[in-house]
Scaffold this active site. Structure first.
Site, mmCIF file in Angstrom:
data_model
loop_
_atom_site.group_PDB
_atom_site.id
_atom_site.type_symbol
_atom_site.label_atom_id
_atom_site.label_comp_id
_atom_site.label_asym_id
_atom_site.label_seq_id
_atom_site.Cartn_x
_atom_site.Cartn_y
_atom_site.Cartn_z
ATOM 1 N N SER D 46 -38.930 10.280 -21.816
ATOM 2 C CA SER D 46 -38.746 11.647 -22.280
ATOM 3 C C SER D 46 -38.626 12.509 -21.031
ATOM 4 C CB SER D 46 -39.925 12.086 -23.131
ATOM 5 O OG SER D 46 -39.666 13.355 -23.679
ATOM 6 N N GLU D 47 -37.498 13.212 -20.894
ATOM 7 C CA GLU D 47 -37.163 13.779 -19.592
ATOM 8 C C GLU D 47 -38.072 14.909 -19.146
ATOM 9 O OE1 GLU D 47 -35.106 13.758 -22.231
ATOM 10 O OE2 GLU D 47 -33.937 15.611 -22.387
ATOM 11 N N ASN D 48 -38.880 15.474 -20.045
ATOM 12 C CA ASN D 48 -39.834 16.475 -19.566
ATOM 13 C C ASN D 48 -40.822 15.871 -18.574
ATOM 14 O OD1 ASN D 48 -40.512 15.193 -22.054
ATOM 15 N ND2 ASN D 48 -42.227 16.591 -22.353
ATOM 16 N N SER D 88 -39.003 12.964 -12.988
ATOM 17 C CA SER D 88 -38.342 12.449 -14.176
ATOM 18 C C SER D 88 -36.830 12.375 -13.966
ATOM 19 C CB SER D 88 -38.671 13.346 -15.369
ATOM 20 O OG SER D 88 -38.057 12.872 -16.537
#
Lengths: 238, 213, 238, 213
Positions: D46-48, D88
């Site tokens: 999850s790119e957060n 990330s």
């Protein structure tokens, strides 16, 4: 969780991924946090003509010093290589090429390589030998030199602990170059002092996520070397 | 008569300010940590990847995983943090360290610094010196005024540079000089060591300087 | 350890450092890990014409939504601003300028700003609106666009815990943009849920070293908001 | 007759391989996680700032500090790690994520992708989409074949691009197409959805494609 990333020993962990003329990264600072067992296995494998990216080059008989002795290294990319007679000899007689790189530029190049950044600008080295032949660009009135990202065919790193997913943590200043190198190897092999199940390391404490680590070898109780043993006596004021 | 190594370190320590984050090179600069004024909070950075460096360990308490940038065994403090070498130089390059105190082979009157190689001799590498002088807010050089009778404060460095126009202050055994980074103002002599005269300094210095004692 | 970095409340922590037209960074992702108490204090301070660098712009009445409502923001630098009516209104009538930046470019720009890197190259956005007017350079046969580092006059961040030296740790995905922003503020102010003495956080676990944090305000038990409450029921297969 | 959203997600799941690290966009791509084959080890990014994303929490166990890139509450797994947003996207941009599955407004026959803005309409921003399509090794688009009867697979995108020549595969409710990133080979129709004919696809597609069923 499967054991897919776990290898029985260092030789097994390097099986099939070493070739003559390849580029290796090797973690550590001085003799602190070096992947010593993996380096020994590179010696056993006997591959030659290696380009090795590592802040230092070990000392005679320890760490990368072993691969200098066996003449497996043809080029070193380092910031400082002072502690090695074998190194001096091969360097002076031309057997060994050395690319001296400022330490902070080197670590940032490795971080950039792992992060998909082909180049960045830095003040470091502007107006010195280091900037020769490189693009210099002015930003807001100040000159900066362009430096390229670095990657390696294989990165060898040392970690304090891994879980079987390959999540890594480091201990004190043994962290040094290991985290960036883990990100910059097309294949990253980690030798770890402690190997645990996923979930045993607090996910807020993980320094290198498992995605970066393809192979793990458990090396419990490794011998650790001290280059400069400096102490104070109990009655001495700090 | 001139300052001893300890006196040079002591003079350098006068440039510390409460709350400073400081990087000390090897040699005389390391001695500066012995002269941090009582009650002043100074955090020492070690560029391998540590902030809040403590003194050498007691005998028998050395930890191979805990070294400084000179590869010496050191200790941890309550304020200590560890980080990667890339994060360490992000801190340095980004201007977050207040002061770097380093040795030198040569300093030129325009603030150029040479301290990493002598052509024809075995080169060991620049380590983190080029990054430190380029990135740290204030760079103080502590060095002997001359080497084998030859001046080290020159009109122009003849050794390969570590950094161009990076020096803010030079403390030698004979004197203290200040540099403005404007490229126009001359370097200034601001202090003489005990028992050293202006003429002594002039004789031992090739660089041109203003006198602002 | 002195309390030099500790301020009694958010207003005190921002005293003397806010000016009209300044650039602020504000941590968080959506409403997760935002420095909500500090944002409220910016509202009280009443400074106008702010450029705010933040991945998102809050929602109506929460986080940066508050500063939009009070019309204190003139420019937002963000990757996504979907959840805010006030935002849409001011944007469409021209009161608010928006610089849309790809999320990864934005976080890397902030990291670069804090690390003294004035510019870097990335594949992201090549051949799109984002690359217009920017330098494009080819490395090894592939095009990359040059992006600049970003800094701010003041960075506002939220951390889970700080010690009095300013060493910070974060909790789960509330980490997000906070660590880079802490490095990129000329003055960084951290609101923290827990404040402890130096030495209480394991130095191997520290994410932001204290050198980056100039001011700390302790905000115990902050209200935390959930934007998209998604759940499964107990009898549902994951 | 054509594939449902679930069937499209199921088809996309066939592209998963054991050990893959995968980033799923919102909408249909999120459904792919329901079809990970038994015994296959897949880590969702999850790119957060999270790797090893778990399912939605049980009611009452939501944690405001634990969300995915769609701002939805999620859970932790034993394999989970957290990191900054910069770390990330270093992971994404550096090519360490094997597969990204995203939605789209338009895809062109050369692999261009448009999925972030419609000129004249309120723009919400590209979020992490431009970084994902530029950085992730393989990009699969899952979308309806047409929008309001108009083809979404075009000769050229007329909406602003998210990425140029970035698409590896498109899965629609009607068919599956493969793209080579050599700029020379045409996109290829490799599969028809249940009950869909080649003529159906030709009629609903503006892009030129080879047939390789």
């Amino acid at each position: 969780m499967s054991d897919r990333k776990i290898y029985a020993d260092a030789t097994a962990a390097l099986d099939g991924i070493l070739t003559n003329g390849m580029t290796l990264m090797s973690g550590g600072f001085g003799l602190c946090g070096i992947p010593e067992t993996l380096i020994e296995a590179v010696k056993v494998a006997g591959v030659k003509g290696l380009t090795v990216i590592s802040n230092n080059a070990g000392v005679d008989g320890i760490g990368l010093g072993v691969l200098l002795e066996s003449k497996q290294i043809s080029t070193m990319v380092s910031s400082y290589v002072g502690e090695n007679k074998m190194f001096a000899e091969q360097y002076l007689n031309g057997d060994l090429e050395v690319v001296f790189t400022p330490q902070g530029t080197l670590s940032e190049q490795i971080r950039a390589g792992g992060a998909g950044i082909p180049a960045f600008y830095t003040k470091t080295g502007v107006g010195t030998l280091v900037a020769e032949g490189k693009e210099v660009k002015n930003f807001d009135g100040e000159d900066y030199v362009m430096e390229r990202g670095l990657t390696a065919d294989v990165a060898l790193v040392h970690a304090y602990m891994a879980d079987k997913e390959g999540n890594l943590v480091f201990r004190k200043t043994a962290r040094n170059f290991n985290p960036m190198m883990a990100t910059a190897g097309r294949i990253t092999v980690a030798e770890v002092e402690h190997l645990v199940e996923p979930g045993e390391i607090d996910p807020d404490h993980i320094v290198v996520p498992g995605v970066y680590v393809q192979r793990i070898v458990h090396v419990p109780n490794p011998v650790k070397h001290i280059e400069q043993r400096t102490t104070r006596t109990r009655n001495q004021v700090a | 008569m001139a300052w001893t190594r300890e006196q040079m370190a002591q003079r350098a320590a006068q440039e510390l300010q409460d709350g400073f984050y400081v990087n000390l090179g090897i040699g005389i600069p390391t001695l500066v940590s012995n002269y941090i004024p009582e009650g002043m909070e100074i955090q020492l950075q070690s560029e391998n990847g540590m902030l809040g460096m403590g003194p050498f360990p007691y005998e028998g308490e050395e930890d191979a995983d805990l070294i400084n940038a000179g590869k010496q065994t050191v200790t941890e403090l309550p304020t200590t943090s560890y980080f990667s070498n890339a994060d360490s130089f992000a801190m340095i390059r980004g201007g977050h360290i207040n002061l770097s105190i380093l040795g030198a082979m040569q300093v030129a009157q325009n603030g150029d610094l040479a301290n990493w190689m002598i052509p024809g001799k075995m080169v060991k590498g620049m380590g983190g010196a080029m990054d430190l002088v380029a990135g740290v807010k204030k760079v103080i050089i502590v060095m002997e005024h001359t080497a084998k009778g030859e001046p080290k404060l020159l009109k122009t460095c003849n050794l390969p540079l570590t950094g161009k126009g990076v020096v803010d202050m030079v403390i030698t055994d004979m004197a203290v000089f200040k540099f403005e980074k404007d490229g126009e103002t001359n370097m200034k002599l601001i202090q003489l060591a005990d028992g050293v005269t202006l003429d002594d300094v002039k004789e031992a210095t090739e660089a041109e300087f203003d006198v602002a004692l």
